[in-house]
Design a protein around this motif. Sequence first.
Motif, PDB file in Angstrom:
ATOM      1  N   VAL A  19       0.853  -1.200   0.000  1.00 25.06           N
ATOM      2  CA  VAL A  19       0.000   0.000   0.000  1.00 25.06           C
ATOM      3  C   VAL A  19       0.889   1.252   0.000  1.00 25.06           C
ATOM      4  CG1 VAL A  19      -1.621   1.363   1.405  1.00 25.06           C
ATOM      5  CG2 VAL A  19      -2.008  -1.092   1.091  1.00 25.06           C
ATOM      6  N   VAL A  20       1.909   1.259   0.874  1.00 23.01           N
ATOM      7  CA  VAL A  20       2.809   2.421   0.946  1.00 23.01           C
ATOM      8  C   VAL A  20       3.506   2.603  -0.413  1.00 23.01           C
ATOM      9  CG1 VAL A  20       4.857   3.377   2.085  1.00 23.01           C
ATOM     10  CG2 VAL A  20       3.130   2.156   3.446  1.00 23.01           C
ATOM     11  N   ARG A  21       3.947   1.474  -0.992  1.00 20.97           N
ATOM     12  CA  ARG A  21       4.658   1.544  -2.280  1.00 20.97           C
ATOM     13  C   ARG A  21       3.724   2.052  -3.375  1.00 20.97           C
ATOM     14  NH1 ARG A  21       5.678  -3.534  -3.109  1.00 20.97           N
ATOM     15  NH2 ARG A  21       6.998  -3.560  -1.272  1.00 20.97           N
ATOM     16  N   LEU A  22       2.515   1.531  -3.429  1.00 17.47           N
ATOM     17  CA  LEU A  22       1.570   1.935  -4.488  1.00 17.47           C
ATOM     18  C   LEU A  22       1.254   3.427  -4.404  1.00 17.47           C
ATOM     19  CD1 LEU A  22      -1.720   0.002  -5.421  1.00 17.47           C
ATOM     20  CD2 LEU A  22      -1.360   2.407  -5.834  1.00 17.47           C
ATOM     21  N   ILE A  23       0.979   3.892  -3.196  1.00 22.43           N
ATOM     22  CA  ILE A  23       0.620   5.317  -3.048  1.00 22.43           C
ATOM     23  C   ILE A  23       1.805   6.194  -3.475  1.00 22.43           C
ATOM     24  CG2 ILE A  23       0.085   7.115  -1.333  1.00 22.43           C
ATOM     25  CD1 ILE A  23      -1.721   5.091   0.062  1.00 22.43           C
ATOM     26  N   GLY A  24       3.021   5.739  -3.154  1.00 24.84           N
ATOM     27  CA  GLY A  24       4.210   6.500  -3.569  1.00 24.84           C
ATOM     28  C   GLY A  24       4.377   6.461  -5.080  1.00 24.84           C
ATOM     29  N   THR A  37      -4.068  14.922  -2.837  1.00 30.31           N
ATOM     30  CA  THR A  37      -2.746  14.301  -2.763  1.00 30.31           C
ATOM     31  C   THR A  37      -2.766  13.317  -1.599  1.00 30.31           C
ATOM     32  OG1 THR A  37      -1.758  16.356  -3.478  1.00 30.31           O
ATOM     33  CG2 THR A  37      -0.282  14.756  -2.499  1.00 30.31           C
ATOM     34  N   LEU A  38      -2.562  12.054  -1.898  1.00 35.20           N
ATOM     35  CA  LEU A  38      -2.583  11.049  -0.826  1.00 35.20           C
ATOM     36  C   LEU A  38      -1.185  10.940  -0.214  1.00 35.20           C
ATOM     37  CD1 LEU A  38      -4.656   8.195  -2.532  1.00 35.20           C
ATOM     38  CD2 LEU A  38      -5.463  10.156  -1.223  1.00 35.20           C
ATOM     39  N   GLU A  39      -1.125  11.033   1.084  1.00 33.89           N
ATOM     40  CA  GLU A  39       0.176  10.987   1.758  1.00 33.89           C
ATOM     41  C   GLU A  39       0.106  10.031   2.932  1.00 33.89           C
ATOM     42  OE1 GLU A  39       2.374  14.444   3.467  1.00 33.89           O
ATOM     43  OE2 GLU A  39       1.206  15.474   1.907  1.00 33.89           O
ATOM     44  N   VAL A  40       0.964   9.036   2.955  1.00 30.30           N
ATOM     45  CA  VAL A  40       1.025   8.182   4.150  1.00 30.30           C
ATOM     46  C   VAL A  40       1.880   8.929   5.166  1.00 30.30           C
ATOM     47  CG1 VAL A  40       1.670   5.943   5.105  1.00 30.30           C
ATOM     48  CG2 VAL A  40       0.805   6.088   2.760  1.00 30.30           C
ATOM     49  N   ASP A  51      13.569  -4.393   7.365  1.00 31.69           N
ATOM     50  CA  ASP A  51      13.568  -3.721   6.067  1.00 31.69           C
ATOM     51  C   ASP A  51      12.344  -4.191   5.277  1.00 31.69           C
ATOM     52  OD1 ASP A  51      13.987  -2.556   3.663  1.00 31.69           O
ATOM     53  OD2 ASP A  51      15.763  -3.738   3.135  1.00 31.69           O
ATOM     54  N   ARG A  52      11.438  -3.278   4.984  1.00 36.92           N
ATOM     55  CA  ARG A  52      10.215  -3.648   4.256  1.00 36.92           C
ATOM     56  C   ARG A  52      10.262  -3.212   2.797  1.00 36.92           C
ATOM     57  NH1 ARG A  52       9.009  -2.576   9.661  1.00 36.92           N
ATOM     58  NH2 ARG A  52       7.585  -4.086  10.604  1.00 36.92           N
ATOM     59  N   GLY A  53      11.427  -2.730   2.374  1.00 35.60           N
ATOM     60  CA  GLY A  53      11.602  -2.334   0.972  1.00 35.60           C
ATOM     61  C   GLY A  53      10.925  -1.013   0.635  1.00 35.60           C
ATOM     62  N   VAL A  54      10.480  -0.258   1.642  1.00 30.26           N
ATOM     63  CA  VAL A  54       9.881   1.066   1.388  1.00 30.26           C
ATOM     64  C   VAL A  54      10.458   2.052   2.406  1.00 30.26           C
ATOM     65  CG1 VAL A  54       7.670   0.489   0.295  1.00 30.26           C
ATOM     66  CG2 VAL A  54       7.870   0.299   2.764  1.00 30.26           C
ATOM     67  N   ASP A  55      10.530   3.302   1.978  1.00 30.51           N
ATOM     68  CA  ASP A  55      11.105   4.320   2.858  1.00 30.51           C
ATOM     69  C   ASP A  55      10.029   4.843   3.812  1.00 30.51           C
ATOM     70  OD1 ASP A  55      12.451   6.339   4.087  1.00 30.51           O
ATOM     71  OD2 ASP A  55      12.661   7.612   2.296  1.00 30.51           O
TER      72      ASP A  55
END
Length: 437
Positions: A19-24, A37-40, A51-55
């Motif tokens: 979800v974090v990756r898609l929104i980014g 603008t969608l912002e997590v 490490d989840r592979g997302v910042d």
Amino acid sequence: MADALKVGVAGLGTVGASVVRLIGKHSAQLAKRTGKTLEVTAVSARDRTRDRGVDLSAMTWFTDPVDMAKTADIDIFVELVGGDSGAAEDSVRAALSRGIHVVTANKALLAKHGVSLAVLAEENNASLNYEAAVAGGIPIVKTMRETLAGNEVSRVYGILNGTCNYILTRMEAEGISFEDCLADAQRLGYAEADPTFDIEGNDTAHKLAILTSLAFGTKISDDTIYIEGITSITTADIQAADELGYRIKLLGVAQKTETGIEQRVHPTMVPKSSAIARIDGVLNAVAVDGDFVGEVILVGPGAGGNATASSVVADIADIARGDRTPVLGMPAVDLADYTRAGMRKHEGGYYIRLSVYDRPGAFATIASCMGEKGISLESIVQRRGEARANTPKDEPQPVILITYETTEEAVKEALEAILSKGVVADAPRMIRIEKLS
Ligand code: HSE
């Protein structure tokens, strides 16, 4: 610049990270499509070091999802914690009580508390969206809640568990036993380490409970579902089904009958010519019979991080656009009570496998027990071959019966009678046949 909408994601497993990756990745497209603008801005998970592979460095971190739901400065709370109570329930209730919109993928939570959560959401003018909770990436909730709103639905059914469908598909294609297929599914990551919920049908039942409410405008009733999993399906059943023109699928079916609504999850024989018979592997499919539209079938991935995230973000996008659909398709206070149609009244054809002593009169006894209950037989097959030729006389032999449409009550009573006559060696095996076009 579009207005910002702050999203908090609770639970950073495979789906949360996607979800974090898609929104980014699709932020520009989402801004155009939603006007926001969608912002997590906040996340919650126990282990901060993984490490989840997302910042995640710019996001406020909460170790407790309930704390996040109660205090974070967010517009949408995304619950990916899982479980039908505890932190998942408490955090969703806390967010809704603050008027914060909720998006969840949690079928167990909705099956158990869906109606009271819908009431809470509607009292607080908040959305509760859950596309990802039923059949992962397939947009069935939106389809039923909105697109099919003009129809009276008579039945909704589907393959709602990828693990079971993967196992049954491989058992059929390769003649492998249930146990070996399950072990492979676990090795390949398709099945959970503890697959009980999947293979015993509970996961399908949770999804079905939600679909039933959407289909019939009734309160969710998850503890009245007839559930039978796939653990006792053998390659012999699958082979016999194949020879008779059927495939075996684990279906969840909700159907309106004269006495109420049937909710059932069980291995089902479906004609090979039906669309649902051709859904293989980990795919899911959901079919809805509506009075004006006819039958609609949606097929797609029922699980997986990216497919599930696709549905979660679709729910977020609806909220961003200001779409406010009642949680269960109509205001929760207007949902009717659920009236259960008991399984004994279920009408359909049946596949029955008997282990019959090979002696004179055995078939006649079986046919007469069936006839006494008004059951008409479409076919009787005694499976002959090598095994038969080499077995001594009076050894039990597999016999397959296919009945015309009858009631479950009649079949159960006939099978009890057959057992009592001593012509079969062990308990009969029975698989329901679903009438499909
Ligand atoms: N475990 C499920 C399946 C997905 O195998 O389809 C989540 O409900």
